[in-house]
Design an enzyme around this catalytic site. Structure first.
Site, PDB file in Angstrom:
ATOM      1  N   ARG A  77       0.374  -1.123  -0.023  1.00  0.00           N
ATOM      2  CA  ARG A  77      -0.055   0.143  -0.118  1.00  0.00           C
ATOM      3  C   ARG A  77       0.753   1.301   0.076  1.00  0.00           C
ATOM      4  O   ARG A  77       0.521   2.247  -0.202  1.00  0.00           O
ATOM      5  CB  ARG A  77      -1.148  -0.114   0.794  1.00  0.00           C
TER       6      ARG A  77
ATOM      7  N   HIS B 292      -5.362   5.583   6.477  1.00  0.00           N
ATOM      8  CA  HIS B 292      -6.478   4.463   7.256  1.00  0.00           C
ATOM      9  C   HIS B 292      -6.311   3.712   8.094  1.00  0.00           C
ATOM     10  O   HIS B 292      -6.998   3.046   8.401  1.00  0.00           O
ATOM     11  CB  HIS B 292      -5.982   3.674   5.997  1.00  0.00           C
TER      12      HIS B 292
END
Length: 548
Positions: free
Chosen positions: A288, A349
């Protein structure tokens, strides 16, 4: 079943602050061994766990292996994972999945077997899931079990204000956690709750940023309370920005699961050109941090508001079957995943760092545990591998419970706690101060402490957070507290810790990218960023096999 009346309703064997997957797991493992108070600052299932889409990583296939899962986690962690923590979690993963299945979790099956998907950073298909709403499935399953258990006392709409320690009260003996103060949001009163053992399962701090995939509850409460109580933190500079959140003014950063790319989704520029192969050989399946930086770079290079994520080539039937909830939500915002790309942007996140703990969830402060996203065990290192987060909640929730069950026999009984003192405060007369400071904090954290950082940006952010701290301290001392004030106080504290951690890392590694230090420091072994509070609680030194 009606729960029995409590002779001392505010005294418990175990107090668990947070009702996500970590808190529920610990509560259910403890419930047959003592009275459990489970605090939820909104509803029982309103935390981040509810919104997890992709699934839970575990070695469940004969083609897979523990070594492969361990290596993928170490690779994603960019040299900062503690291998002992990684192996502990990975090797206990199948057991955790079996427990969830036994509790009734409705995982997706295919041809009579549990369907396994693949996500970025994984070399094998090992992510067990419940369609594209795994968090909702497991959270609601365990919440129903907890609500039905006669020894789990659920206190919804209760937000913890601070931990109560023996040192703060002047109680003799080694410093330990005695319980907590919590605000009842329905009545507006603050009560003291005593507990032999207390656990923080409060989630992360992504609401410190302007754009986040998290619900509004992710305000760093546990991390801040533990810091104020004397616990160390580690690696808070590593904030994971999910690469793909839906870009739409009303979507409120709706997450587009990692599994969309895992099942063949492609990231595209407006002209239909792919760009991820230019950044990493794994392209859309890179970890990510790499994907988020690539998207951020392309958006800044071309002045874009978003990039496209396209899985339309897989066909409508495949998309609806694999991603029914995401498909319907996107349709509701006017985007048909089966017709073409949907616009996506990165958003804060996951908090990879947190309260320093061992592999039993124990913190520096005796009688205090921390589990889940608010804790740092060493599993995630400098970047979390997809779908290892729910797994950590399950494995460490159970490990902490087993340790707490053993420790209950030798724990101190609850002591008489002083009531919350509001005798010298008044009703707030300038509520706008709280909302204004909240917006200012989230904006400068996004601008200065986001995906790409510099020394100057961090200095500016620390200067602003110091001013906010001063204002909030004055406000907190003079006015009655509210949910918004508690959350703002905690967010500003965590923001300061994130900035200070980032300033102390003079390299780029994993999720921390600095233009002033664009490469990893190869002159010495990778190190954790451990911050020690002014009043370090040394009553419970962590075992040397996990933390020196």
């Amino acid at each position: 079943m009606k729960k029995p009346a409590d002779p001392k309703p505010h005294d418990f064997d175990f107090a668990i602050i947070g009702s996500g997957l970590a808190g529920l797991t610990m509560a259910l493992h403890l419930a047959d061994h003592g009275r459990v108070a489970l605090f939820a600052k909104d509803g029982l299932v309103d935390g981040s766990s509810l919104y997890a889409q992709g699934g839970i990583a575990a070695v469940l296939s004969p083609e897979d292996s523990f070594e492969s899962h361990v290596q993928d986690t170490l690779d994603a962690g960019a040299g900062l994972c503690r291998e002992s923590a990684v192996r502990f979690v990975v090797e206990h993963a199948p057991q955790a999945i079996r427990w969830l299945i036994a509790e009734g979790a409705p995982f997706t099956t295919h041809d009579g077997r549990y369907h396994l998907t693949r996500e970025g950073g994984h070399s094998q298909r090992r992510v067990v899931h419940a369609a594209d709403a795994t968090g909702r499935a497991v959270e609601t399953t365990l919440a129903a079990k907890a609500a039905a258990h006669p020894r789990i006392h659920i206190l919804t709409d209760h937000i913890a204000v601070d931990l109560i320690t023996s040192a703060k009260l002047g109680v003799s003996g080694p410093n330990r956690c005695l319980g907590l103060y919590a605000l009842n949001k329905t009545t507006g009163t603050v009560d003291a709750y005593g507990a032999r053992l207390t656990a923080l399962a409060t989630g992360g701090a992504s609401k410190a940023y302007l754009y986040s995939s998290n619900p509004d509850t992710s305000t760093g409460d546990g991390i801040s309370m533990a810091w104020r109580a004397g616990c160390r933190t580690a690696n808070l500079e590593f904030v994971q920005f999910h690469p793909t959140c839906l870009y739409h003014p009303q979507a409120k950063s709706f997450l587009i699961s990692e599994a969309v790319r895992g099942e063949g989704g492609l990231l595209l520029l407006p002209d239909g050109t792919r760009f991820m192969p230019d950044y990493d050989a794994r392209a859309e399946l890179a970890p990510r941090d790499i994907v988020a930086r690539a998207i951020d770079s392309e958006m800044k290079r071309l002045g874009l508001d978003a990039v496209g994520l396209d899985i339309s080539h897989k066909g409508r039937a495949f998309i609806v079957d694999h991603f029914p909830n995401i498909y319907e939500r996107c349709l509701g915002f006017g985007y048909d995943m089966a017709q073409g790309p949907i616009p996506v942007v990165p958003a804060a996140h996951y908090t990879c760092g947190g309260i320093l703990t061992d592999l039993r969830g124990r913190t520096d402060l005796a009688a205090l545990y921390a589990i889940g996203e608010c804790a740092y065990t060493g599993l995630h290192g400098a970047n979390r591998l997809a779908s290892n987060s729910l797994l950590e909640c399950l494995v460490l929730g159970r490990a902490a419970a087993l340790d707490a069950i053993t420790g209950l026999a030798t724990s101190h009984p609850p002591v008489a706690l002083p009531p919350w003192d509001e005798s010298r405060v008044t009703d707030a007369d300038e509520g706008v101060v709280v909302s204004h400071n909240w917006e200012e904090l989230r904006r400068f954290m996004w601008d200065y402490v986001g995906i790409v950082r510099t020394n100057k940006r961090l200095e500016r952010a620390l200067h602003r957070v110091a001013l906010l701290n001063q204002e909030i301290h004055e406000y907190y001392a003079n006015f009655k507290i509210s949910n918004d004030l508690i959350e703002l106080r905690n967010l500003v504290q965590v923001a300061e810790l994130i900035i200070r951690s980032a300033q102390s890392r003079t390299e780029s590694r994993g999720l921390h990218y600095s233009r002033d230090y664009p490469e990893p420091d190869r002159t010495r072994p990778a190190r954790d960023t451990v911050l020690t509070p002014p009043h370090f609680a040394q009553a419970c030194r962590l075992p040397g096999d996990h933390w020196p």
